[in-house]
Design a protein around this motif. Structure first.
Motif, PDB file in Angstrom:
ATOM      1  N   LEU A 204     -35.786  29.169  85.943  1.00 52.27           N
ATOM      2  CA  LEU A 204     -34.566  28.379  86.083  1.00 52.27           C
ATOM      3  C   LEU A 204     -34.928  26.907  86.314  1.00 52.27           C
ATOM      4  CD1 LEU A 204     -31.411  28.437  86.435  1.00 52.27           C
ATOM      5  CD2 LEU A 204     -31.855  28.604  88.903  1.00 52.27           C
TER       6      LEU A 204
ATOM      7  N   ARG B 176     -25.481  24.916  77.819  1.00 47.49           N
ATOM      8  CA  ARG B 176     -26.640  25.086  78.704  1.00 47.49           C
ATOM      9  C   ARG B 176     -27.565  23.860  78.674  1.00 47.49           C
ATOM     10  NH1 ARG B 176     -27.798  29.893  80.975  1.00 47.49           N
ATOM     11  NH2 ARG B 176     -27.053  31.900  80.135  1.00 47.49           N
TER      12      ARG B 176
ATOM     13  N   GLN C  99     -31.365  24.106  80.315  1.00 52.22           N
ATOM     14  CA  GLN C  99     -31.609  25.519  80.054  1.00 52.22           C
ATOM     15  C   GLN C  99     -31.707  25.749  78.557  1.00 52.22           C
ATOM     16  OE1 GLN C  99     -28.370  27.577  81.983  1.00 52.22           O
ATOM     17  NE2 GLN C  99     -28.922  26.858  84.032  1.00 52.22           N
TER      18      GLN C  99
ATOM     19  N   TYR D 102     -31.326  34.071  83.250  1.00 52.93           N
ATOM     20  CA  TYR D 102     -31.292  33.240  84.446  1.00 52.93           C
ATOM     21  C   TYR D 102     -30.516  33.942  85.560  1.00 52.93           C
ATOM     22  CZ  TYR D 102     -32.660  29.343  81.368  1.00 52.93           C
ATOM     23  OH  TYR D 102     -33.315  28.531  80.481  1.00 52.93           O
TER      24      TYR D 102
END
Length: 487
Positions: free
Chosen positions: A11, A152, A157, A186
């Motif tokens: 993450l 994201r 991400q 995640y």
């Protein structure tokens, strides 16, 4: 040569804070003390991982619908009614969602079709202050939940567009908890609300529209008890078009001179695949096993279903439908155009019926008995357990033999019940196409729901809303106006 796979991702932090980290736990504890985690407990009770990489929208919605205890009125597995991703097959075929994901507008449509109340906003229709207000409102209550559609990439991400519910709010740091449904990728994490707004304020390449958020809550009125429309079979496409577009054109004919002609006009041109749609309209919420003792709650629900069916049969429209169907059935025997709906009880049961049986149950706090006919129906490679309520006025179950290799019998409520509910559910403007003013006025009175008992009004309004949503999905209009009024 073996190809390496992924076991989760690291993450990116910052900007996100892992929910299970010391800092994440601290944020949770402080938010809990401030009362900003009320919605969290319902959501976490139904937290699930998306079963397909592109199912984030479906999984998020199923999770929220279950958290709100909304009855899907469809069986999941065994006797259980439960929202699963595969139950959300309205608006977009699951195969398409699996390949390409699902749009913001269609998730809104799915939520409404499932019986939820939805307020949806793209970022260009709202503001960060309004978004914060809604997040705080739902974080301090378990009666509503916020679903966010965001990119994201803003959080550093991997991936692009994503859906997840918001599980809580930390006021001092202005951070929100994202309960990421892609848990294989995640974990749940905290992010700054301003950064989430930035992630939502991005354009979806496929639609050219901005992402956004929606507030999902329970409808004030009760969910459907007897009738629900479904697009599990592709027949809903032609059926929705027929009911919403073709029927008004047919009714504008000079041949419509009385009520009987008006009702017959609707029946005579039904799509050939209308049988699949009928099956799902008459399906009640679960298949009742006659050998299994029902709980008091189940008996009470059966009694309520009995009451709805009774109210349908007490309408003036029901009498006209019954008389018209009886007359039309004589045409069936001569194999004319109504051939494909000659034996509507058979159609309601499907192409083949197995294990057909009936049971009588005593309603709670009443001497009245409720009769339920149940069985398993098969259509090509699909099997589905169905159960149909039979009202007190229909104790003699209709047993009809199928004209196919199965050679079995079906027991279903009268076709008149189904068609009466469908006609009541049509938009009021449908009947304004009738040229004869007297006939138009007469049928407008018959199909008006204003004078119906509240219990039946709720049932019809639910059907009407579903019909509009299915039609809007078919016309690809769900992205245009997220708050289009119901009919």
């Amino acid at each position: 040569m073996a190809v390496a796979g992924f076991y989760r991702r690291a993450l990116p932090s910052p900007p996100a804070i892992d929910f299970s980290s010391p800092e994440g736990k601290k944020l949770f504890g402080e938010s809990l003390q401030k009362g900003n985690m009320e919605g969290f407990f319902k959501l976490i009770s139904y937290y699930q991982t998306q079963s397909e990489p592109a199912y984030c929208g479906l999984t998020t919605l199923a999770m929220v619908l279950n958290a709100l205890a909304i009855d899907p009125c469809r069986k999941w597995k065994g006797p259980w009614r439960w929202f699963d991703e595969t139950m959300l097959d309205c608006c977009e075929p699951l195969e398409n969602v699996r390949d390409k994901g699902i749009s913001f507008g269609k998730v809104v449509c799915l939520a409404r079709c499932a019986g939820a109340n939805v307020e949806a906003f793209r970022t260009d229709q709202s503001s960060i202050d309004e978004f914060r207000k809604y997040v705080m409102m739902c974080s301090t209550s378990d009666d509503c939940h916020v679903i966010s559609s965001y990119s994201r990439r803003v959080f550093k991400q991997t991936g692009t567009g994503h859906f997840s519910p918001i599980g809580g709010y930390h006021a001092e740091s202005d951070m929100v908890l994202i309960l990421d449904v892609a848990r294989f990728k995640y974990p749940p994490h905290w992010v700054p609300l301003s950064l989430l707004w930035e992630a939502m304020d991005t354009v979806v390449e496929a639609t050219g529209l901005r992402r956004g958020f929606m507030l999902v809550s329970r409808q004030q009125r009760a969910p459907a008890l007897l009738y629900a429309m479904s697009c599990k079979h592709e027949s809903w496409i032609s059926t929705a078009k027929y009911l919403m577009d073709d029927v008004p054109v047919l009714l504008s004919s000079d041949n419509v001179k009385d009520i009987k002609h008006a009702i017959s006009t609707v029946f005579l041109s039904l799509p050939s695949d209308f049988s699949e749609f009928i099956k799902w309209v008459v399906e009640v919420c679960r298949k009742e096993n006659v050998h299994q003792a029902l709980s008091q709650e189940e008996k009470s629900k059966l009694a309520m279903k009995e009451e709805v069916l009774k109210l349908v049969q007490e309408t003036g429209l029901y009498k006209h439908v019954t008389n018209t169907l009886s007359a039309e059935n004589s045409f069936c025997r001569t194999e004319q155009t109504l051939g494909h709906i000659c034996h509507l009880p058979n159609i309601a049961a499907g192409a083949c019926c197995r294990e057909t049986c009936a049971g009588s149950y005593k309603a709670t706090n009443s001497d009245k008995h409720v009769t339920v006919a149940s069985g398993t129906v098969a259509n090509h490679t699909v099997e589905q357990g169905v159960a149909s309520l039979v009202s007190s006025s229909q104790r003699e179950l209709n047993s009809c033999t199928f004209g196919n290799s199965c050679g079995c019998s079906a027991m279903q409520p009268a076709s008149s019940d189904v068609f009466t509910a469908l006609l009541l559910a049509l938009p009021p403007r449908t009947w304004s196409a009738i040229k004869d003013r007297k006939v138009s006025e007469e049928i407008s009175i018959l199909v008006s729901i204003e004078s119906l008992p509240p219990f039946l009004q709720d049932e019809i309004l639910h059907l009407r809303d579903q019909l509009l949503l299915l039609k809007r999905c078919k016309d690809n209009r769900v992205e245009d106006d997220l708050d289009a009024p119901m009919i």
